[in-house]
Write a protein that holds these residues in place. Structure first.
Motif, short mmCIF file in Angstrom:
data_model
loop_
_atom_site.label_atom_id
_atom_site.label_comp_id
_atom_site.label_asym_id
_atom_site.label_seq_id
_atom_site.Cartn_x
_atom_site.Cartn_y
_atom_site.Cartn_z
N GLU B 134 0.84 -1.20 0.00
CA GLU B 134 0.00 0.00 0.00
C GLU B 134 0.87 1.25 0.00
O GLU B 134 0.60 2.22 -0.70
N ASP B 135 1.95 1.17 0.78
CA ASP B 135 2.87 2.31 0.90
C ASP B 135 3.45 2.75 -0.44
O ASP B 135 3.65 3.93 -0.68
N ARG B 181 10.63 11.22 -17.32
CA ARG B 181 10.70 12.33 -16.38
C ARG B 181 9.67 12.15 -15.26
O ARG B 181 9.98 12.32 -14.07
N ALA B 182 8.46 11.77 -15.65
CA ALA B 182 7.39 11.63 -14.66
C ALA B 182 7.72 10.52 -13.66
O ALA B 182 7.60 10.70 -12.44
N ASP B 183 8.19 9.38 -14.19
CA ASP B 183 8.57 8.26 -13.32
C ASP B 183 9.72 8.65 -12.41
O ASP B 183 9.77 8.29 -11.24
N THR B 184 10.67 9.41 -12.98
CA THR B 184 11.81 9.87 -12.20
C THR B 184 11.34 10.71 -11.02
O THR B 184 11.76 10.51 -9.88
N ASN B 185 10.42 11.63 -11.30
CA ASN B 185 9.92 12.48 -10.22
C ASN B 185 9.18 11.68 -9.16
O ASN B 185 9.31 11.93 -7.96
N ASN B 186 8.40 10.69 -9.63
CA ASN B 186 7.71 9.81 -8.66
C ASN B 186 8.71 9.11 -7.77
O ASN B 186 8.52 8.98 -6.56
N THR B 187 9.78 8.62 -8.40
CA THR B 187 10.79 7.90 -7.63
C THR B 187 11.47 8.83 -6.62
O THR B 187 11.71 8.45 -5.48
N ILE B 188 11.75 10.07 -7.06
CA ILE B 188 12.37 11.02 -6.13
C ILE B 188 11.45 11.24 -4.93
O ILE B 188 11.89 11.20 -3.78
N LEU B 190 9.20 9.24 -3.76
CA LEU B 190 9.20 8.03 -2.94
C LEU B 190 10.46 7.97 -2.09
O LEU B 190 10.41 7.70 -0.89
N LEU B 191 11.61 8.27 -2.70
CA LEU B 191 12.87 8.21 -1.97
C LEU B 191 12.90 9.26 -0.87
O LEU B 191 13.45 9.03 0.20
#
Lengths: 377, 251
Positions: B134-135, B181-188, B190-191
């Protein structure tokens, strides 16, 4: 494929399986397989394949030497008969223990490698065992003649029992030949299936599938794959040892040819034919191969002439000539063709065929359902 | 307090000196980025932390434990998790199983022969795993086979598999390589959220946008040597870094 079946579905599967095994003499009779000798083979090789599948199906480690455990099981069982008596239960227990110890030794060495190297190592060990049984170990294995129970053997607990006639193992006075022999093996197959089912659904089973899926990730997840694969190897060797012991209960004779590589190859075929990694597949594969071996090899030209008798003579002769290649001595040709067809068109084995039919059926019934509701709208 | 201390590490492959007297010290609770041009030795260094490579000389201390000579699974059990450049997941298993395996590994250790009870009836493991899914926003896909996920989702799954173990140190090898870019921002994002849990992270990254938005401290590696070290601001202005890493171009 999605989530694992619920406990209720698993229980249902087990009950249906047990019922099907115990009623085999009835429902296999119409196709000519309803006699105890063959049924017993179904049960024994089903057990062998179930154990093999715990290693091959779950971890993906393809052992090409499982016949060695079958042989160790047989020899141990016959020795137990010779020393302790003709009761099959101690023989089975001793065979499981001996093949387990043997598997620890072979597995410890072979599992240092994976893939083709593991297969070759196990094959080498099995061939070594076969050759040892034939030559150096003759005092234990009785070499070419094969090990059998003699009347002069000590048989500690029942030396006084059994007068004349051939020696057959007896369970509390019931001779393990004919149907009692089959039912004894059938009950052990059912127990073996139950244990395999538990392992499939357990955390241990999940870890074994993780070994097959990605060992690198497993290492970096803090898990040591080696003890997992070794445990799977030993459990699967014990199944093979038990199967080997059961081969001796009706005919207490153990020969080295039981360890030959063709026997190791056969269990691989059974598992792939039925569907590796499925619970029922290997048992179906074992049944199919043993059925072909017994039924098709018994066909001869006369039977074929009877079957194709309705054809005009100029057709009947060539048809019989061609089909006769595939029966009798040539039954393995039929098996080979069948194996090729399954591997090419159904890589997941017979079980994949079933699930495809199941899906087709569901889709067509679903379509029918929507058809019926259409007029109501 | 420093959680990882690397001293005098050398590693040569034949005639090539991949690492040349590398010293590095990572403070607990920080995000430490390692950057450098291709072939600078970043991945080699990371491999020395996780037991994949053994340095020729030097020491790698994780707290009071030396990581040199330990096996990969022992290092993980000590509290170091790793995310790979190409996601390493259990591709044939469901997402839920993918998370349950590391959860069980943390609780039961490197080997446990639990062959009788049902894995799906272990409430503790199941709840923890579902919570983690879920997180990271993958709960609705829990019964999917992990191999069929998109690359971005595989990455998130792999990250979740590491996080569910509550590692003390998390190693990230180019966590946004090949992402949009969008996935990168999501990952940032999350991190950054993980950052709130106080897990120390070492990030290897090419994307400067990622590095400067995450890192507290940056070490620059070139030809196997640490040529500069400092806060993002210091690194941005360091002429040696611009020379070695950016080829003199202005940032």
């Amino acid at each position: 494929m999605s989530a694992t079946p619920t406990p209720t579905r698993d229980l249902l599967m087990f009950v249906v399986f047990a019922a099907a095994v115990l009623t085999m003499p009835m429902w296999l009779a119409p196709i000519g397989a309803g006699y105890p000798d063959l049924l017993q083979k179904f049960a024994i090789y089903g057990l062998f394949a179930t154990g093999f599948n715990l290693l091959f199906g779950l971890t993906g480690y393809l052992s090409f030497g499982h016949a060695a455990f079958l042989g160790v099981g047989s020899y141990t069982a016959v020795w137990t008969f010779k020393l302790l008596g003709m009761n099959p239960i101690p023989a089975a227990i001793m065979a499981i223990a001996a093949s387990g110890i043997f598997a620890v030794a072979i597995g410890f060495v072979s599992l240092r490698r994976s893939g083709i190297y593991f297969s070759i190592l196990t094959l080498a060990f099995a061939q070594m065992s076969y050759n040892l049984a034939y030559s150096v170990l003759t005092p234990i294995t009785n070499g070419e003649t094969g090990l059998r129970v003699l009347r002069s053997d000590p048989r500690l607990f029942d030396a006084a029992g059994q007068g004349d006639g051939p020696l057959v193992s007896t369970l509390f006075g019931i001779e393990m030949s004919g149907y009692p022999g089959f039912y004894f093996c059938a009950v052990l197959l059912i127990i073996g299936f139950f244990i395999a089912q538990r392992i499939f659904r357990s955390p241990f089973g999940t870890m074994l599938r993780a070994v097959k899926s990605n060992q690198n990730r497993m290492n970096y997840t803090g898990l040591n794959p080696r003890p997992y694969t070794l445990a799977a190897f030993v459990i699967s060797g014990m199944y093979a040892g038990l199967a080997g012991a059961l081969l001796c209960i009706t005919d207490p004779l153990a020969g080295a040819e039981r360890m030959q590589w063709t026997a190791s190859g056969e269990v691989v075929l059974m598992t792939i034919l039925g569907g590796m990694g499925t619970l029922l597949g290997p048992i179906l594969g074992a049944g199919l191969i043993k059925y072909f071996e017994n039924i098709f090899s018994a066909f001869n030209e006369q039977t074929l002439h009877r079957i194709f008798g309705f054809l005009p003579d100029f057709l009947e002769t060539p048809v019989v000539a061609i089909t006769s290649l595939f029966v009798g001595e040539g039954w393995q040709l039929t098996l080979g063709v069948l194996f090729m067809l399954i591997v090419i068109f159904l890589p997941g084995g017979i079980m994949e065929g079933f699930s495809r039919i199941g899906r087709m059926f569901r889709r067509s019934s679903g379509a029918k359902g929507s058809h019926q509701t259409a007029p109501a709208e | 307090m420093e959680i990882l201390k690397v001293q005098g590490v050398n590693k040569a492959f034949g005639g090539l000196r991949a690492l040349n007297d590398v010293n590095l010290s990572v403070e607990e609770g920080t995000v430490h980025a390692i950057i450098g041009p291709n072939g600078a030795g970043k991945s080699t260094l990371l491999n020395c932390f996780v037991g994949r490579l053994i340095p020729d000389t030097g020491s790698v201390m994780f707290g009071n434990t030396s990581l040199i000579g330990l096996k990969a699974h022992e290092i993980n059990q000590a509290g170091v998790s790793r995310v790979f450049q190409t996601p390493e997941i259990f591709g044939d298993l469901t997402l839920l199983e993918n998370i349950m395996i590391p959860t069980m590994a943390r609780r039961d250790g490197e080997f446990a022969l639990k062959a009788w009870g049902r894995v799906d009836q272990d409430a503790e493991i199941r709840d923890r795993s579902m919570h983690m899914l879920e997180d990271v926003g993958l709960a609705s896909k829990k019964d999917m086979i992990a191999g069929s996920l998109s690359r971005g989702d595989k990455r998130r799954l792999e990250l979740a598999m590491c996080l569910v173990q509550d590692p003390k140190l998390l190693l990230l090898d180019e966590p946004t390589a090949g992402m949009s870019r969008a996935d990168t921002n999501n990952t940032i994002d999350l991190l950054k959220r993980i950052g709130e849990r106080g897990i120390t992270k070492i990030v290897i990254e090419h994307d400067m946008h990622v590095v400067f938005s995450l890192a507290n401290k940056i070490s620059v590696l070139a030809q196997g040597t640490v040529i500069a070290e400092g806060t993002p601001q210091e690194i941005k202005g360091d002429p040696r870094v611009q020379e070695a890493y950016l080829g003199g171009a202005h940032l």
